[in-house]
Design an enzyme around this catalytic site. Structure first.
Site, mmCIF file in Angstrom:
data_model
loop_
_atom_site.group_PDB
_atom_site.id
_atom_site.type_symbol
_atom_site.label_atom_id
_atom_site.label_comp_id
_atom_site.label_asym_id
_atom_site.label_seq_id
_atom_site.Cartn_x
_atom_site.Cartn_y
_atom_site.Cartn_z
ATOM 1 N N ARG A 169 -2.319 -2.102 -3.721
ATOM 2 C CA ARG A 169 -3.613 -1.468 -3.511
ATOM 3 C C ARG A 169 -3.653 -0.182 -4.337
ATOM 4 O O ARG A 169 -2.723 0.621 -4.279
ATOM 5 C CB ARG A 169 -3.778 -1.125 -2.035
ATOM 6 C CG ARG A 169 -5.057 -0.391 -1.787
ATOM 7 C CD ARG A 169 -5.109 0.135 -0.382
ATOM 8 N NE ARG A 169 -6.396 0.780 -0.192
ATOM 9 C CZ ARG A 169 -6.593 1.805 0.624
ATOM 10 N NH1 ARG A 169 -5.587 2.292 1.319
ATOM 11 N NH2 ARG A 169 -7.772 2.336 0.751
ATOM 12 N N LYS A 175 3.450 0.811 2.957
ATOM 13 C CA LYS A 175 3.093 -0.250 3.911
ATOM 14 C C LYS A 175 3.205 -1.571 3.190
ATOM 15 O O LYS A 175 2.857 -1.655 2.019
ATOM 16 C CB LYS A 175 1.632 -0.085 4.326
ATOM 17 C CG LYS A 175 1.417 0.466 5.701
ATOM 18 C CD LYS A 175 -0.028 0.273 6.097
ATOM 19 C CE LYS A 175 -0.668 1.599 6.438
ATOM 20 N NZ LYS A 175 -2.103 1.558 6.646
ATOM 21 N N ASP A 214 -10.333 11.537 16.457
ATOM 22 C CA ASP A 214 -10.308 10.150 16.921
ATOM 23 C C ASP A 214 -11.546 9.844 17.767
ATOM 24 O O ASP A 214 -11.805 10.523 18.757
ATOM 25 C CB ASP A 214 -9.020 9.924 17.743
ATOM 26 C CG ASP A 214 -8.778 8.452 18.014
ATOM 27 O OD1 ASP A 214 -9.733 7.732 18.389
ATOM 28 O OD2 ASP A 214 -7.627 8.018 17.845
ATOM 29 N N MET A 215 -12.275 8.824 17.350
ATOM 30 C CA MET A 215 -13.527 8.474 18.041
ATOM 31 C C MET A 215 -13.305 8.202 19.533
ATOM 32 O O MET A 215 -14.168 8.497 20.355
ATOM 33 C CB MET A 215 -14.162 7.263 17.343
ATOM 34 C CG MET A 215 -15.511 6.868 17.882
ATOM 35 S SD MET A 215 -16.726 8.213 17.882
ATOM 36 C CE MET A 215 -17.510 7.977 16.295
ATOM 37 N N ARG A 231 -13.547 14.180 7.465
ATOM 38 C CA ARG A 231 -14.313 14.458 6.239
ATOM 39 C C ARG A 231 -15.783 14.679 6.565
ATOM 40 O O ARG A 231 -16.345 13.999 7.420
ATOM 41 C CB ARG A 231 -14.191 13.280 5.261
ATOM 42 C CG ARG A 231 -12.858 13.246 4.538
ATOM 43 C CD ARG A 231 -12.733 12.016 3.671
ATOM 44 N NE ARG A 231 -11.711 11.137 4.194
ATOM 45 C CZ ARG A 231 -11.479 9.897 3.765
ATOM 46 N NH1 ARG A 231 -12.237 9.371 2.823
ATOM 47 N NH2 ARG A 231 -10.515 9.188 4.275
ATOM 48 N N ASN A 268 0.876 -1.171 0.000
ATOM 49 C CA ASN A 268 0.000 0.000 0.000
ATOM 50 C C ASN A 268 0.913 1.221 0.000
ATOM 51 O O ASN A 268 1.521 1.565 0.998
ATOM 52 C CB ASN A 268 -0.882 -0.026 1.251
ATOM 53 C CG ASN A 268 -1.948 1.055 1.218
ATOM 54 O OD1 ASN A 268 -1.911 1.950 0.359
ATOM 55 N ND2 ASN A 268 -2.888 0.982 2.132
ATOM 56 N N GLU A 300 -7.547 -6.351 4.317
ATOM 57 C CA GLU A 300 -7.402 -5.995 2.903
ATOM 58 C C GLU A 300 -6.125 -6.593 2.305
ATOM 59 O O GLU A 300 -6.105 -6.993 1.152
ATOM 60 C CB GLU A 300 -7.403 -4.464 2.755
ATOM 61 C CG GLU A 300 -8.802 -3.889 2.962
ATOM 62 C CD GLU A 300 -8.818 -2.468 3.495
ATOM 63 O OE1 GLU A 300 -8.256 -2.244 4.605
ATOM 64 O OE2 GLU A 300 -9.386 -1.583 2.834
ATOM 65 N N HIS A 305 -13.222 1.533 -0.437
ATOM 66 C CA HIS A 305 -13.105 0.428 0.533
ATOM 67 C C HIS A 305 -13.676 -0.884 -0.005
ATOM 68 O O HIS A 305 -14.061 -1.761 0.778
ATOM 69 C CB HIS A 305 -13.875 0.745 1.844
ATOM 70 C CG HIS A 305 -13.351 1.914 2.613
ATOM 71 N ND1 HIS A 305 -14.192 2.839 3.205
ATOM 72 C CD2 HIS A 305 -12.099 2.311 2.900
ATOM 73 C CE1 HIS A 305 -13.474 3.751 3.830
ATOM 74 N NE2 HIS A 305 -12.197 3.455 3.662
ATOM 75 N N GLY A 314 -11.307 0.306 12.068
ATOM 76 C CA GLY A 314 -10.893 0.819 13.387
ATOM 77 C C GLY A 314 -12.031 1.019 14.380
ATOM 78 O O GLY A 314 -11.998 0.477 15.493
HETATM 79 P P1 ADP Z 1 -8.075 4.179 8.286
HETATM 80 O O1 ADP Z 1 -7.605 2.876 7.643
HETATM 81 O O2 ADP Z 1 -9.235 4.800 7.583
HETATM 82 O O3 ADP Z 1 -6.993 5.132 8.638
HETATM 83 P P2 ADP Z 1 -8.702 2.543 10.585
HETATM 84 O O4 ADP Z 1 -9.654 1.535 10.072
HETATM 85 O O5 ADP Z 1 -7.332 2.124 10.942
HETATM 86 O O6 ADP Z 1 -8.719 3.808 9.649
HETATM 87 O O7 ADP Z 1 -9.362 3.228 11.841
HETATM 88 C C1 ADP Z 1 -8.737 4.258 12.520
HETATM 89 C C2 ADP Z 1 -9.745 4.905 13.463
HETATM 90 O O8 ADP Z 1 -10.270 3.907 14.348
HETATM 91 C C3 ADP Z 1 -9.124 5.966 14.340
HETATM 92 O O9 ADP Z 1 -9.425 7.230 13.802
HETATM 93 C C4 ADP Z 1 -9.818 5.781 15.673
HETATM 94 O O10 ADP Z 1 -10.735 6.834 15.851
HETATM 95 C C5 ADP Z 1 -10.651 4.530 15.539
HETATM 96 N N1 ADP Z 1 -10.454 3.610 16.661
HETATM 97 C C6 ADP Z 1 -9.464 2.727 16.867
HETATM 98 N N2 ADP Z 1 -9.652 2.072 18.036
HETATM 99 C C7 ADP Z 1 -10.803 2.558 18.577
HETATM 100 C C8 ADP Z 1 -11.560 2.302 19.771
HETATM 101 N N3 ADP Z 1 -11.160 1.410 20.666
HETATM 102 N N4 ADP Z 1 -12.670 3.020 19.969
HETATM 103 C C9 ADP Z 1 -13.091 3.934 19.084
HETATM 104 N N5 ADP Z 1 -12.449 4.210 17.946
HETATM 105 C C10 ADP Z 1 -11.316 3.536 17.680
#
Ligand code: ADP
Length: 399
Positions: free
Chosen positions: A89, A15, A282-283, A239, A8, A383, A178, A330
Site C-alpha cells: 500500500r 502490517k 474515538d467516536m 483532523r 502496509n 483494502e 482511501h 471503523g
Molecule cells: P483508520 O484505518 O483510519 O485508523 P478505522 O477504519 O480502523 O480507521 O476506524 C477506526 C475508528 O473507528 C476509531 O477511531 C473509532 O472511533 C471508530 N469505531 C470503531 N468501532 C466503532 C463503533 N462501534 N462505534 C463508533 N465508532 C467506532
C-alpha cells in the site's frame, strides 16, 4: 500453493496479510509495532492461533527478516518460492500512479520524489518495498496507491481556485485518498444492487479515524472530499477537515503559534472530534459522553454528521442524482447511531432507515428499507484483499 502478501508499512510499523491465491483464503495476518523504538511488539494470527512476542527490532529490514523467519517457523509457509507476489500500500502517488503498478526503478523514484506530500507515509512505504525486493527477489513487487482511483476525476473537480501555475509548478491539486477502499466498496455495492457499477451514481463514505467521501459516476471516481493531502474534507478523529485557511494566519498573529508547520500539525493531530469535544478522538467515546450530557461531545457528533450530510448533498447535486450511499470503515461499519443520524437527515431524499438491519453488525447489508428511494448499504471494506488481487493479477501477467 501460491501465496501473495499484502503489506502496509508505516514509519514504525508493518502490517501484513498473507493470502492463498487465487482462492483468496487468508492464511495469516499480523502487525509489527514500535520498529526502531525498542520493545517492538510482534503479533501474528494464523489458523485460529495467535503468536505474540516483544523484542527489539532496529529497523524495517530486521522486521521483515523476522517476519519471513516466523512465517516459516510457524509452518505458515513451507517454501518461499510459493510466495509469488508482494503488494504494497502506498499513500501518495501524485499523477504518476493511476492503477496498481509493478515496481520498477521509475516507480520507486516517483514514490520518493513526491514523499513530501505524505512525509509520514511514503518514505516508510518506499523502505518496505526495497526491503522486500531485496529479501524476496523472486516475488513480483506491486504497489497499490491510495490516490490512484481518484485520477479519473475531471479537472473541474481537482483544480483549486488558486493561481493555475501552482498546479503546473508544484503539482498542487486534489488527489484524494482511501481510493482502494472506495473502489472496492463501490464494486461490492453494485453487486448487491444487481446493476453494473457504470450505470450507478454512488456516494461512498469511508468513515474511520481518517474519513473521506467519494462521488462515483460511470464506474469512476468523480469527486472526493480529501484534497491535496488527507487533511481536507469532513471532520475526522483528530483532523480538522475543511477550514478557511485565513484563520491560520489570524490565529498565528494572535497566539504563541508562530510556525506554520506547527499550525498544520495542530490541524492534523489536535482538531476534529478531539479538538471540538476535548473528550476523545474515538467516536465511541464521543457518543457515550454526549449521552451523558456533555455538550461539546454532542457538538462534535453533530458537526461530524452535518459534514457527511453536506458532502452527500453536494455530490448528489454534482452528479445530477444518486442511486446509493455506502458506509464503510471503523465508524461507517460499526456505528449504528452515526448511520442512523445521517439517514434521518437525508429523509428529504426519500431515504428510510431499516432500523433492524442497521442495528446488526459485521456483514454487508442494506440499512435502508426496500422502498427507500436511495439505497443505503453497509459494506465491510477490505483494502488488503484488493492489494492481494492486484498483485496476483500483475504477477501472472508478467510471468
Ligand atoms: P483508520 O484505518 O483510519 O485508523 P478505522 O477504519 O480502523 O480507521 O476506524 C477506526 C475508528 O473507528 C476509531 O477511531 C473509532 O472511533 C471508530 N469505531 C470503531 N468501532 C466503532 C463503533 N462501534 N462505534 C463508533 N465508532 C467506532
Amino acid at each position: 500453493m501460491e501465496k501473495v502478501i499484502a503489506i502496509n508499512s508505516g514509519s514504525s510499523s508493518l502490517k501484513f496479510k498473507l493470502f492463498e491465491m487465487p482462492e483468496e483464503k487468508v492464511l495469516a495476518s499480523g502487525l509489527m509495532e514500535r520498529i526502531g523504538l525498542g520493545d517492538s511488539i510482534i503479533t501474528i494470527k494464523y489458523d485460529g492461533q495467535k503468536y505474540e512476542n516483544v523484542q527489539d527490532l532496529n529497523d524495517h529490514e530486521q522486521a521483515v527478516n523476522l517476519l519471513l523467519q516466523l512465517l516459516e517457523e510457524l509452518n505458515i509457509i513451507q517454501d518461499f518460492s510459493e510466495l509469488t507476489g508482494v503488494g504494497h500500500r502506498v499513500v501518495a502517488g501524485g499523477e504518476y500512479f493511476t492503477k496498481p503498478t509493478l515496481v520498477d526503478d521509475q516507480a520507486l523514484a516517483e514514490i520518493d520524489r513526491i514523499s513530501d506530500m505524505a512525509p509520514l507515509h511514503n518514505p516508510a512505504n518506499s523502505l518496505g518495498i526495497k526491503v522486500f525486493k531485496r529479501l524476496l527477489p523472486q516475488a513480483a513487487s506491486v504497489v497499490v496507491v491510495d490516490t490512484a482511483f481518484h485520477q479519473t476525476m475531471p479537472k473541474e473537480n481537482y483544480i483549486y481556485s488558486v493561481p493555475y501555475e501552482w498546479y503546473k509548478k508544484y503539482g498542487v491539486r486534489r488527489y484524494g485518498a482511501h481510493g482502494t477502499s472506495h473502489e472496492y466498496v463501490a464494486g461490492e455495492a453494485a453487486k448487491m444492487l444487481g446493476k453494473p457499477l457504470a450505470d450507478l451514481k454512488l456516494v461512498t463514505c469511508h468513515l474511520g479515524a481518517g474519513a473521506s467521501i467519494t462521488a462515483i459516476k460511470d464506474g469512476k471516481s468523480f469527486d472526493t472530499s480529501m484534497g491535496f493531502t488527507p487533511l481536507a474534507g469532513v471532520t475526522m478523529a483528530t483532523r480538522s477537515g475543511d477550514v478557511d485557511t485565513s484563520l491560520l494566519s489570524y490565529v498565528m498573529n494572535h497566539s504563541d503559534i508562530k510556525d506554520i508547520n506547527e499550525m498544520v500539525d495542530i490541524l492534523n493531530h489536535q482538531s476534529g472530534l478531539t479538538g471540538i469535544s476535548g473528550v476523545s478522538a474515538d467516536m465511541r467515546d464521543i457518543i457515550a459522553a454526549a449521552e451523558e450530557g456533555n455538550e461539546r461531545a454532542q457538538l462534535a457528533f453533530d458537526i461530524f454528521i452535518k459534514n457527511v450530510v453536506r458532502y452527500i448533498g453536494q455530490y448528489t447535486a454534482e452528479m445530477g442524482g444518486i442511486d446509493g450511499i455506502v458506509f464503510t470503515a471503523g465508524i461507517g461499519e460499526n456505528s449504528q447511531p452515526v448511520r442512523s443520524a445521517i439517514m434521518k437527515r437525508l429523509a428529504y431524499m426519500g431515504i428510510t432507515e431499516d432500523e433492524k438491519e442497521n442495528a446488526t453488525f459485521g456483514k454487508n447489508t442494506f440499512v435502508s428499507t426496500e422502498n427507500s428511494k436511495v439505497k443505503v448499504l453497509r459494506i465491510m471494506t477490505d483494502e488488503e484483499l484488493v492489494i492481494a488481487r492486484s498483485t496476483y493479477k500483475l504477477a501472472h501477467e508478467n510471468k
